[in-house]
Write an enzyme that holds these catalytic residues in place. Structure first.
Site, PDB file in Angstrom:
ATOM      1  N   HIS A 264     -45.052 -29.407  34.730  1.00  0.00           N
ATOM      2  CA  HIS A 264     -45.450 -30.917  34.497  1.00  0.00           C
ATOM      3  C   HIS A 264     -45.200 -31.299  36.128  1.00  0.00           C
ATOM      4  O   HIS A 264     -44.335 -31.067  36.506  1.00  0.00           O
ATOM      5  CB  HIS A 264     -44.628 -31.596  33.420  1.00  0.00           C
ATOM      6  CG  HIS A 264     -45.236 -33.120  33.315  1.00  0.00           C
ATOM      7  ND1 HIS A 264     -44.860 -34.224  33.966  1.00  0.00           N
ATOM      8  CD2 HIS A 264     -46.014 -33.566  32.374  1.00  0.00           C
ATOM      9  CE1 HIS A 264     -45.290 -35.210  33.678  1.00  0.00           C
ATOM     10  NE2 HIS A 264     -45.950 -34.707  32.304  1.00  0.00           N
TER      11      HIS A 264
ATOM     12  N   ASP B 127     -36.669 -28.172  32.613  1.00  0.00           N
ATOM     13  CA  ASP B 127     -37.319 -29.197  32.037  1.00  0.00           C
ATOM     14  C   ASP B 127     -37.502 -29.410  30.520  1.00  0.00           C
ATOM     15  O   ASP B 127     -37.995 -28.618  30.288  1.00  0.00           O
ATOM     16  CB  ASP B 127     -38.665 -29.482  32.784  1.00  0.00           C
ATOM     17  CG  ASP B 127     -39.486 -30.833  32.393  1.00  0.00           C
ATOM     18  OD1 ASP B 127     -39.147 -31.256  31.354  1.00  0.00           O
ATOM     19  OD2 ASP B 127     -40.496 -30.977  32.802  1.00  0.00           O
TER      20      ASP B 127
ATOM     21  N   GLN C 197     -40.038 -31.051  26.468  1.00  0.00           N
ATOM     22  CA  GLN C 197     -40.734 -30.635  25.560  1.00  0.00           C
ATOM     23  C   GLN C 197     -39.818 -29.553  24.475  1.00  0.00           C
ATOM     24  O   GLN C 197     -39.985 -29.657  23.455  1.00  0.00           O
ATOM     25  CB  GLN C 197     -41.917 -29.831  25.856  1.00  0.00           C
ATOM     26  CG  GLN C 197     -43.108 -30.610  26.457  1.00  0.00           C
ATOM     27  CD  GLN C 197     -43.747 -31.700  25.589  1.00  0.00           C
ATOM     28  OE1 GLN C 197     -43.484 -31.668  24.280  1.00  0.00           O
ATOM     29  NE2 GLN C 197     -44.443 -32.733  26.367  1.00  0.00           N
TER      30      GLN C 197
ATOM     31  N   LYS D  10     -39.822 -38.716  23.432  1.00  0.00           N
ATOM     32  CA  LYS D  10     -40.587 -37.485  22.758  1.00  0.00           C
ATOM     33  C   LYS D  10     -39.782 -37.089  21.511  1.00  0.00           C
ATOM     34  O   LYS D  10     -40.146 -36.017  20.999  1.00  0.00           O
ATOM     35  CB  LYS D  10     -40.836 -36.422  23.862  1.00  0.00           C
ATOM     36  CG  LYS D  10     -41.690 -36.882  24.826  1.00  0.00           C
ATOM     37  CD  LYS D  10     -42.056 -35.398  25.813  1.00  0.00           C
ATOM     38  CE  LYS D  10     -42.699 -36.184  27.018  1.00  0.00           C
ATOM     39  NZ  LYS D  10     -44.227 -36.392  26.981  1.00  0.00           N
TER      40      LYS D  10
ATOM     41  N   CYS E 266     -51.210 -33.663  32.938  1.00  0.00           N
ATOM     42  CA  CYS E 266     -50.051 -33.895  34.217  1.00  0.00           C
ATOM     43  C   CYS E 266     -49.897 -32.376  34.629  1.00  0.00           C
ATOM     44  O   CYS E 266     -48.441 -32.222  34.754  1.00  0.00           O
ATOM     45  CB  CYS E 266     -48.803 -34.673  33.832  1.00  0.00           C
ATOM     46  SG  CYS E 266     -49.349 -36.137  33.496  1.00  0.00           S
TER      47      CYS E 266
HETATM   48  N1  C6P Z   1     -45.427 -35.053  29.174  1.00  0.00           N
HETATM   49  C1  C6P Z   1     -47.544 -35.036  27.975  1.00  0.00           C
HETATM   50  O1  C6P Z   1     -48.474 -35.430  27.349  1.00  0.00           O
HETATM   51  P1  C6P Z   1     -41.303 -38.520  30.968  1.00  0.00           P
HETATM   52  O2  C6P Z   1     -42.847 -39.151  31.162  1.00  0.00           O
HETATM   53  O3  C6P Z   1     -40.710 -38.809  32.094  1.00  0.00           O
HETATM   54  O4  C6P Z   1     -41.075 -39.043  29.696  1.00  0.00           O
HETATM   55  O5  C6P Z   1     -41.857 -36.901  30.521  1.00  0.00           O
HETATM   56  C2  C6P Z   1     -42.513 -36.264  31.670  1.00  0.00           C
HETATM   57  C3  C6P Z   1     -42.595 -34.759  31.231  1.00  0.00           C
HETATM   58  C4  C6P Z   1     -41.795 -33.747  32.028  1.00  0.00           C
HETATM   59  N2  C6P Z   1     -41.992 -32.361  31.477  1.00  0.00           N
HETATM   60  C5  C6P Z   1     -42.737 -32.009  30.568  1.00  0.00           C
HETATM   61  C6  C6P Z   1     -42.740 -30.701  30.254  1.00  0.00           C
HETATM   62  C7  C6P Z   1     -43.481 -33.172  30.000  1.00  0.00           C
HETATM   63  O6  C6P Z   1     -44.344 -32.548  28.824  1.00  0.00           O
HETATM   64  C8  C6P Z   1     -43.450 -34.501  30.175  1.00  0.00           C
HETATM   65  C9  C6P Z   1     -44.344 -35.374  29.591  1.00  0.00           C
HETATM   66  C10 C6P Z   1     -46.389 -35.858  28.383  1.00  0.00           C
HETATM   67  O7  C6P Z   1     -47.671 -33.626  28.075  1.00  0.00           O
HETATM   68  C11 C6P Z   1     -47.283 -37.005  29.106  1.00  0.00           C
HETATM   69  S1  C6P Z   1     -47.976 -36.680  30.636  1.00  0.00           S
END
Ligand code: C6P
Length: 416
Positions: free
Chosen positions: A122, A199, A202, A225, A365
């Site tokens: 991401h 990371d 997910q 999430k 993203c």
């Molecule tokens: N992915 C998706 O629709 P934040 O925005 O900081 O809570 O999470 C960022 C992020 C980081 N790593 C991974 C693997 C992610 O999937 C995400 C967030 C969302 O896939 C929003 S773009």
């Protein structure tokens, strides 16, 4: 499978209709819905306990502090941390990764040092490292993905060398659903003295994690999430790393002593939590973790794996649908990205919305991965604990509707 009917009763938002249809929420990788236990915790906090924490000695301040620190202890137990002091609250996973890039990266990465990333990251796990590389003259290296959507482990092994300071990789792809072998990557990184940042945005919500066995040095994830509120993220790191890192932000609550010539820092984890934190949402996040614990993370994983297997099987029978990522549900979390021959992903999502089905379309993203897959965008369905087989059937019905609108016969492309 989980008792989806009972779980759904806890999620008030799911009781509504969208365009005259039952709301089928399949955008859980973007953010999950919140159970009433989490919503009620927010209301309860503001009605009974609201005060600033760590500062006051009055009853409300003590109560708020106890609840905030109680949530930290619960999160620490949930991920198997060495203690609550290894859990730093941030705004989201993105901020947690930026914290590491700034505080650890600026202190320990120098000119010519290397950071190894993957093409399935991401942007949150790419851009902070690009910024660090620019600040420090460091070099970024990217491991690719195989045609079936797995991480190219041979390449990552080749890329890790004596100049590697950090490997940063996702536990689970937000596009492909691929579950990466984090412990193997940790071994590769550690064999040359590099650290591993995982990371878990997910992975933590859907697979669970035990950092005492994961092999990672840093782990970042987001509350929103995993049934919790927006505005809360977590950085977990090994205690000695956090101790060695300078603070990221300066201000109140993160200092021991302030003098004109300089300051000393508070104990962990407060050193990294400058200013008034997101008290209410952290406390409500504790309830979200309790909710997941109540379901049992092994049950959550099994449920989502079964749903994914069903989705893969049902989507394979919709004409013109191409699914990305590993063929077996055992190798992936509850995320299914796909392309339709008959329509652009945005059209797919728009038509699905007309059926009450919420899916995401776009690059998610993850532009580097889109380029590696050779597509500008995908449609994506992603599952959580309140999704059941009926939701998969609703998705399939919506996709058949897409073919009817855009396709000729069996979904042949009518629109380019
Ligand atoms: N992915 C998706 O629709 P934040 O925005 O900081 O809570 O999470 C960022 C992020 C980081 N790593 C991974 C693997 C992610 O999937 C995400 C967030 C969302 O896939 C929003 S773009």
């Amino acid at each position: 499978m989980l008792d989806v009917g009972r779980v759904r009763e806890d999620f008030p938002i799911l009781r509504q209709e969208v365009h005259g249809r039952r709301l089928v929420y399949l955008d859980n990788a973007a953010t999950t819905q919140k159970p009433r236990q989490v919503i009620e915790a927010l209301v309860r906090y503001y009605e009974t306990s609201n005060a600033n924490i760590h500062r006051g000695i009055h009853t409300l301040a003590a109560r708020a502090t106890e609840q905030y620190e109680g949530a930290r202890a619960r999160v620490a137990r949930f991920i198997g941390a060495g203690g609550p002091d290894e859990v730093v609250f941030t705004r989201n996973a993105t901020e947690a990764i930026n914290l590491v890039a700034r505080a650890w990266g600026d202190a320990f990465v120098g000119e010519g040092d290397e950071v190894v990333l993957t093409l399935m990251e991401h942007h949150s796990n790419i851009v902070p490292w690009q910024l660090l590389a620019r600040r420090k003259g460091a070099v970024l290296r990217y491991a690719g993905v195989t045609p079936d959507g797995r991480l190219d482990l041979d390449e990552i092994r080749r890329l890790i060398g004596p100049r590697t300071r950090l490997v940063a990789a996702t536990q689970m792809s937000n596009v492909l659903g691929t579950i990466n072998p984090v412990s193997d990557i940790a071994e590769m990184a550690h064999s040359t003295g590099a650290l591993l940042l995982v990371d878990g945005a997910q992975g933590v919500p859907h697979l669970g994690v035990d950092v005492s066995r994961l092999g990672a040095d840093f782990l970042a994830f987001s509350a929103h999430k995993m049934l919790g509120p927006t505005g809360v993220g977590v950085l977990w790191a090994r205690r000695e790393l956090l101790e060695a890192m300078p603070p990221f932000l300066g201000g109140g609550d993160m200092i021991a002593v302030v003098r004109p010539e300089g300051s000393t820092w508070a104990e962990l984890p407060h050193k990294f939590e400058a200013g008034t934190p997101n008290i209410a949402d952290v406390i409500a996040f504790g309830e979200a973790v309790a909710y997941l614990e109540g379901l049992g993370m092994a049950n959550v994983r099994r449920h989502e794996e079964e749903l994914t297997a069903l989705a893969l099987e049902r989507l394979a029978r919709v004409p013109g649908v191409r699914v990305f990522g590993p063929a077996s549900a055992a190798e992936r979390g509850g995320v299914v990205s796909f392309a339709m021959e008959s329509a652009h992903p945005h059209d797919v999502a728009t038509i699905a919305d007309g059926y009450g089905v919420a899916i995401r379309a776009g690059h998610h993203c993850a532009q580097l991965l889109m380029r590696a897959l050779g597509v500008p965008a995908t449609s994506r369905a992603s599952f959580s604990v309140y999704n059941g087989p009926d939701d998969i059937e609703a998705l399939v019905e919506a996709l058949e509707g897409v073919n009817r609108v855009f396709g000729e016969g069996h979904g042949r492309a009518a629109v380019r």
